[in-house]
Design a protein around this motif. Structure first.
Motif, PDB file in Angstrom:
ATOM      1  N   ARG A  21       0.831  -1.207   0.000  1.00 24.33           N
ATOM      2  CA  ARG A  21       0.000   0.000   0.000  1.00 24.33           C
ATOM      3  C   ARG A  21       0.863   1.253   0.000  1.00 24.33           C
ATOM      4  O   ARG A  21       0.586   2.217  -0.712  1.00 24.33           O
ATOM      5  N   LEU A  22       1.923   1.258   0.797  1.00 27.47           N
ATOM      6  CA  LEU A  22       2.824   2.414   0.854  1.00 27.47           C
ATOM      7  C   LEU A  22       3.532   2.628  -0.488  1.00 27.47           C
ATOM      8  O   LEU A  22       3.651   3.765  -0.956  1.00 27.47           O
ATOM      9  N   VAL A  23       3.992   1.560  -1.105  1.00 22.50           N
ATOM     10  CA  VAL A  23       4.658   1.668  -2.407  1.00 22.50           C
ATOM     11  C   VAL A  23       3.684   2.209  -3.447  1.00 22.50           C
ATOM     12  O   VAL A  23       4.029   3.070  -4.264  1.00 22.50           O
ATOM     13  N   LEU A  29       1.769   9.435  -5.667  1.00 22.85           N
ATOM     14  CA  LEU A  29       2.271  10.762  -5.319  1.00 22.85           C
ATOM     15  C   LEU A  29       3.333  11.226  -6.320  1.00 22.85           C
ATOM     16  O   LEU A  29       3.386  12.407  -6.668  1.00 22.85           O
ATOM     17  N   ASP A  30       4.166  10.307  -6.797  1.00 28.37           N
ATOM     18  CA  ASP A  30       5.141  10.657  -7.839  1.00 28.37           C
ATOM     19  C   ASP A  30       4.433  11.174  -9.081  1.00 28.37           C
ATOM     20  O   ASP A  30       4.856  12.160  -9.689  1.00 28.37           O
ATOM     21  N   GLU A  31       3.333  10.511  -9.456  1.00 27.31           N
ATOM     22  CA  GLU A  31       2.552  10.950 -10.613  1.00 27.31           C
ATOM     23  C   GLU A  31       1.976  12.348 -10.378  1.00 27.31           C
ATOM     24  O   GLU A  31       1.999  13.193 -11.279  1.00 27.31           O
ATOM     25  N   GLN A  32       1.461  12.594  -9.169  1.00 24.48           N
ATOM     26  CA  GLN A  32       0.921  13.918  -8.851  1.00 24.48           C
ATOM     27  C   GLN A  32       2.010  14.981  -8.944  1.00 24.48           C
ATOM     28  O   GLN A  32       1.778  16.068  -9.479  1.00 24.48           O
ATOM     29  N   MET A  33       3.183  14.676  -8.409  1.00 22.40           N
ATOM     30  CA  MET A  33       4.283  15.641  -8.452  1.00 22.40           C
ATOM     31  C   MET A  33       4.720  15.898  -9.893  1.00 22.40           C
ATOM     32  O   MET A  33       4.998  17.045 -10.265  1.00 22.40           O
ATOM     33  N   ASP A  34       4.751  14.851 -10.704  1.00 20.57           N
ATOM     34  CA  ASP A  34       5.102  15.027 -12.124  1.00 20.57           C
ATOM     35  C   ASP A  34       4.086  15.910 -12.836  1.00 20.57           C
ATOM     36  O   ASP A  34       4.459  16.802 -13.605  1.00 20.57           O
ATOM     37  N   ARG A  35       2.778  15.669 -12.581  1.00 19.86           N
ATOM     38  CA  ARG A  35       1.741  16.490 -13.217  1.00 19.86           C
ATOM     39  C   ARG A  35       1.847  17.938 -12.779  1.00 19.86           C
ATOM     40  O   ARG A  35       1.740  18.866 -13.591  1.00 19.86           O
ATOM     41  N   ALA A  36       2.052  18.162 -11.489  1.00 22.46           N
ATOM     42  CA  ALA A  36       2.161  19.535 -10.983  1.00 22.46           C
ATOM     43  C   ALA A  36       3.394  20.227 -11.554  1.00 22.46           C
ATOM     44  O   ALA A  36       3.330  21.398 -11.952  1.00 22.46           O
ATOM     45  N   THR A  37       4.506  19.526 -11.622  1.00 22.69           N
ATOM     46  CA  THR A  37       5.730  20.099 -12.169  1.00 22.69           C
ATOM     47  C   THR A  37       5.558  20.430 -13.649  1.00 22.69           C
ATOM     48  O   THR A  37       5.987  21.496 -14.112  1.00 22.69           O
ATOM     49  N   ARG A  70       4.992  16.568   0.667  1.00 19.97           N
ATOM     50  CA  ARG A  70       4.908  16.266   2.102  1.00 19.97           C
ATOM     51  C   ARG A  70       4.427  14.840   2.337  1.00 19.97           C
ATOM     52  O   ARG A  70       4.963  14.125   3.181  1.00 19.97           O
ATOM     53  N   GLU A  71       3.397  14.420   1.585  1.00 18.02           N
ATOM     54  CA  GLU A  71       2.876  13.064   1.750  1.00 18.02           C
ATOM     55  C   GLU A  71       3.913  12.034   1.303  1.00 18.02           C
ATOM     56  O   GLU A  71       4.056  10.989   1.947  1.00 18.02           O
ATOM     57  N   ALA A  72       4.642  12.317   0.240  1.00 19.56           N
ATOM     58  CA  ALA A  72       5.683  11.395  -0.216  1.00 19.56           C
ATOM     59  C   ALA A  72       6.766  11.254   0.851  1.00 19.56           C
ATOM     60  O   ALA A  72       7.270  10.146   1.087  1.00 19.56           O
ATOM     61  N   SER A  73       7.088  12.344   1.519  1.00 21.61           N
ATOM     62  CA  SER A  73       8.055  12.289   2.619  1.00 21.61           C
ATOM     63  C   SER A  73       7.528  11.403   3.746  1.00 21.61           C
ATOM     64  O   SER A  73       8.285  10.598   4.329  1.00 21.61           O
ATOM     65  N   ASP A  74       6.240  11.522   4.063  1.00 23.17           N
ATOM     66  CA  ASP A  74       5.632  10.675   5.098  1.00 23.17           C
ATOM     67  C   ASP A  74       5.671   9.196   4.697  1.00 23.17           C
ATOM     68  O   ASP A  74       5.908   8.320   5.533  1.00 23.17           O
ATOM     69  N   VAL A  75       5.425   8.928   3.415  1.00 23.06           N
ATOM     70  CA  VAL A  75       5.457   7.547   2.925  1.00 23.06           C
ATOM     71  C   VAL A  75       6.876   6.987   3.044  1.00 23.06           C
ATOM     72  O   VAL A  75       7.071   5.860   3.521  1.00 23.06           O
ATOM     73  N   ILE A  76       7.868   7.765   2.648  1.00 23.49           N
ATOM     74  CA  ILE A  76       9.264   7.317   2.747  1.00 23.49           C
ATOM     75  C   ILE A  76       9.630   7.056   4.199  1.00 23.49           C
ATOM     76  O   ILE A  76      10.288   6.063   4.520  1.00 23.49           O
ATOM     77  N   HIS A  77       9.178   7.927   5.086  1.00 20.30           N
ATOM     78  CA  HIS A  77       9.448   7.740   6.513  1.00 20.30           C
ATOM     79  C   HIS A  77       8.801   6.436   7.009  1.00 20.30           C
ATOM     80  O   HIS A  77       9.422   5.676   7.763  1.00 20.30           O
ATOM     81  N   ALA A  78       7.563   6.168   6.585  1.00 19.38           N
ATOM     82  CA  ALA A  78       6.876   4.932   6.984  1.00 19.38           C
ATOM     83  C   ALA A  78       7.619   3.711   6.435  1.00 19.38           C
ATOM     84  O   ALA A  78       7.781   2.706   7.145  1.00 19.38           O
ATOM     85  N   LEU A  79       8.062   3.769   5.185  1.00 19.35           N
ATOM     86  CA  LEU A  79       8.809   2.648   4.608  1.00 19.35           C
ATOM     87  C   LEU A  79      10.133   2.430   5.341  1.00 19.35           C
ATOM     88  O   LEU A  79      10.559   1.284   5.541  1.00 19.35           O
ATOM     89  N   ASP A 104      -5.715   0.362   7.299  1.00 18.17           N
ATOM     90  CA  ASP A 104      -6.592   1.391   6.739  1.00 18.17           C
ATOM     91  C   ASP A 104      -5.841   2.692   6.470  1.00 18.17           C
ATOM     92  O   ASP A 104      -6.062   3.368   5.472  1.00 18.17           O
ATOM     93  N   ARG A 105      -4.961   3.054   7.403  1.00 19.08           N
ATOM     94  CA  ARG A 105      -4.194   4.301   7.310  1.00 19.08           C
ATOM     95  C   ARG A 105      -2.717   4.003   7.559  1.00 19.08           C
ATOM     96  O   ARG A 105      -2.221   4.170   8.671  1.00 19.08           O
ATOM     97  N   PRO A 106      -2.013   3.537   6.542  1.00 19.56           N
ATOM     98  CA  PRO A 106      -0.630   3.090   6.751  1.00 19.56           C
ATOM     99  C   PRO A 106       0.344   4.183   7.188  1.00 19.56           C
ATOM    100  O   PRO A 106       1.449   3.872   7.616  1.00 19.56           O
ATOM    101  N   LEU A 107      -0.067   5.447   7.120  1.00 16.65           N
ATOM    102  CA  LEU A 107       0.801   6.531   7.582  1.00 16.65           C
ATOM    103  C   LEU A 107       0.570   6.878   9.045  1.00 16.65           C
ATOM    104  O   LEU A 107       1.242   7.765   9.585  1.00 16.65           O
TER     105      LEU A 107
END
Length: 113
Positions: A21-23, A29-37, A70-79, A104-107
């Motif tokens: 789920r985290l991966v 989130l990578d896709e979102q960051m790419d779209r925003a960039t 920020r969410e990607a940072s949280d995911v990396i921290h959880a991993l 339900d909420r892996p973060l």
């Protein structure tokens, strides 16, 4: 003997499900960051960013990028916590966070007490 849910450690299956789920979250989130960039680059090269009409899409893209980072940072921290065996323990009191909450909420980092 019955082990209360809150005290049940994460099984190998639970850990695998959380990691998957985290991966998946990180990929999204990578896709979102790419779209925003991409949107920011397009605005920067095709529009005057000082133009008031450009401000709403510019701010929207910046907000999306900020939240995703920020969410990607949280995911990396959880991993990282998952990899070093600290995942699933409350950051405040140290008790095991209920497995159902983590699935339900892996973060989740606190038990909510």
């Amino acid at each position: 003997m019955h082990i209360p849910v809150a005290d049940r450690p994460l099984s190998v299956r639970d850990l695998r499900a959380v990691r998957q789920r985290l991966v998946s979250m990180h990929a999204h989130l990578d896709e979102q960051m790419d779209r925003a960039t991409t949107a920011l680059d397009l605005l920067r090269t095709t529009a005057d960013v000082a133009d008031p009409e450009v401000q709403p899409p510019l701010m929207s893209a910046l907000r999306l990028l900020d939240v995703a980072e920020r969410e990607a940072s949280d995911v990396i921290h959880a991993l990282t916590r998952l990899a070093d065996g600290r995942y699933g323990r409350c950051d405040v009191c140290g008790v095991q966070i209920p497995v159902e909450v983590l699935l339900d909420r892996p973060l989740a980092r606190t038990c909510g007490r």
